[in-house]
Design an enzyme around this catalytic site. Structure first.
Site, PDB file in Angstrom:
ATOM      1  N   HIS A  37      -5.132  -9.135 -23.296  1.00  0.00           N
ATOM      2  CA  HIS A  37      -5.987  -9.259 -22.251  1.00  0.00           C
ATOM      3  C   HIS A  37      -7.189 -10.371 -22.607  1.00  0.00           C
ATOM      4  CE1 HIS A  37      -4.252  -5.162 -21.827  1.00  0.00           C
ATOM      5  NE2 HIS A  37      -4.121  -5.780 -20.742  1.00  0.00           N
ATOM      6  N   ASP A 150       4.744 -10.537 -18.541  1.00  0.00           N
ATOM      7  CA  ASP A 150       5.265  -9.882 -17.222  1.00  0.00           C
ATOM      8  C   ASP A 150       5.610 -11.047 -16.512  1.00  0.00           C
ATOM      9  OD1 ASP A 150       4.593  -6.817 -17.694  1.00  0.00           O
ATOM     10  OD2 ASP A 150       2.443  -7.734 -18.027  1.00  0.00           O
ATOM     11  N   VAL A 176       0.763 -13.803 -25.713  1.00  0.00           N
ATOM     12  CA  VAL A 176      -0.072 -13.655 -27.084  1.00  0.00           C
ATOM     13  C   VAL A 176       0.970 -12.746 -27.861  1.00  0.00           C
ATOM     14  CG1 VAL A 176      -2.159 -13.118 -28.083  1.00  0.00           C
ATOM     15  CG2 VAL A 176      -2.283 -13.975 -25.968  1.00  0.00           C
TER      16      VAL A 176
HETATM   17  O1  PAF Z   1      -0.040  -6.206 -15.545  1.00  0.00           O
HETATM   18  C1  PAF Z   1      -0.559  -5.013 -15.617  1.00  0.00           C
HETATM   19  O2  PAF Z   1      -1.354  -4.546 -16.363  1.00  0.00           O
HETATM   20  C2  PAF Z   1      -0.511  -4.429 -14.135  1.00  0.00           C
HETATM   21  O3  PAF Z   1       0.837  -4.410 -13.567  1.00  0.00           O
HETATM   22  C3  PAF Z   1      -1.552  -4.801 -13.121  1.00  0.00           C
HETATM   23  C4  PAF Z   1      -1.270  -6.551 -12.844  1.00  0.00           C
HETATM   24  C5  PAF Z   1      -2.993  -4.665 -13.839  1.00  0.00           C
HETATM   25  C6  PAF Z   1      -1.688  -4.067 -11.869  1.00  0.00           C
HETATM   26  O4  PAF Z   1      -1.921  -2.950 -12.085  1.00  0.00           O
END
Ligand code: PAF
Length: 283
Positions: A37, A150, A176
């Site tokens: 993140h 993802d 990462v």
């Molecule tokens: O990838 C994620 O953490 C979730 O699917 C998202 C994009 C924040 C939607 O809740």
């Protein structure tokens, strides 16, 4: 950095900034933040005047209620990190704020959402599109940042933006990894020390398969990865697919596409881990 919990407050904060012509970056998250993140937020901070990070465990994307209950919730720690990373706003609404009534909208993007995660987690991408579209409508971002871990989610969000249509740029950011190769995920926090070692075999199988694939046909390479995982202690393969990076449909030969990605989902105990590797890349 300011913590905002209602839609009205966030809109009131953003309206004057937008009027001044400031660019707004959005990083949608479900909290339990990690270095993956951090890379999204830092990039958003570098490319925009204002950065909103949403921190919301979205119930509509969990097809498994147990998974939703077990999902880590660490808002206080998340806020500390986001302050460090330079975010402007953390948007952490309640479930009632986002869904005052059930969201009955249906998002369907076949064939992108019918394979892999779409097949094994029915309704998951519908829930992702419900929350992501709401965030786009609430925040009105210039750019939104998503991780390539993802991979399928990123492809589906791009398709939703194209079809809706939303006027914003989607920025995909590289996976990462821990130094030893494990892809960062909020779910890693649930691995026991023993499982953490076992989980390493996932990225190892993917990395090794890149070289293997240079001298073997695609079906042999797929089998190579499947065999690596089935031999590995503590791991249970849900699927490994080698797909076209744009259509997400299985490819059968290396010369079938110039963008080929291997996508894998593996259970380590009851922790569901996903990862992917690019065999052939557009760039
Ligand atoms: O990838 C994620 O953490 C979730 O699917 C998202 C994009 C924040 C939607 O809740």
């Amino acid at each position: 950095m300011k913590l905002v919990q209602t839609i009205n407050e966030l809109r009131a904060e953003l309206a004057p900034l937008r009027k001044e012509g400031k660019t707004i970056g959005l990083v949608p998250t479900m909290g339990a933040l990690h270095a993956g993140h951090a890379s999204l937020v830092k990039r958003a901070v570098a490319e925009n005047d204002v950065v909103v990070v949403s921190d919301f465990v979205n119930p509509t994307q969990f097809n498994d209620k147990n998974d939703l209950l077990k999902y880590p919730r660490t808002l206080d720690a998340d806020c500390k990190l986001l302050e460090e990373y330079g975010a402007t706003f953390v948007f952490a609404p309640s479930v009632e704020e986002i869904y005052p009534e059930p969201d009955t909208r249906v998002f369907s993007y076949p064939p992108l959402d019918t394979v892999m995660e779409g097949k094994y987690r029915p309704g998951h991408f519908n829930g992702v599109c419900q929350i992501v579209s709401k965030l786009f409508l609430i925040v009105g971002p210039t750019r939104a940042y998503f991780g390539e871990k993802d991979f399928q989610q990123l492809a589906i969000v791009r398709e939703m933006v194209r079809k809706y249509p939303f006027d914003l740029q989607i920025v995909g950011c590289p996976i990462v990894r821990e130094e030893d190769g494990l892809a960062l995920s909020s779910r890693n926090a649930r691995l026991t020390p023993e499982q953490r070692v076992q989980a390493l075999q996932i990225s190892k199988a993917l990395f090794t398969s890149v070289d293997y694939g240079k001298t073997h046909v695609l079906s042999e390479t797929r089998k190579f990865v499947e065999d690596c995982i089935s031999r590995a202690e503590g791991l249970c393969l849900e699927y490994f697919e080698i797909v076209d990076g744009n259509t997400l449909q299985p490819v059968h030969a290396w010369d079938e596409s110039d963008y080929i990605v291997g996508c894998i989902t593996v259970f380590c105990g009851d922790v569901r881990l996903i990862d992917n590797i690019k065999y052939k890349c557009k760039e």
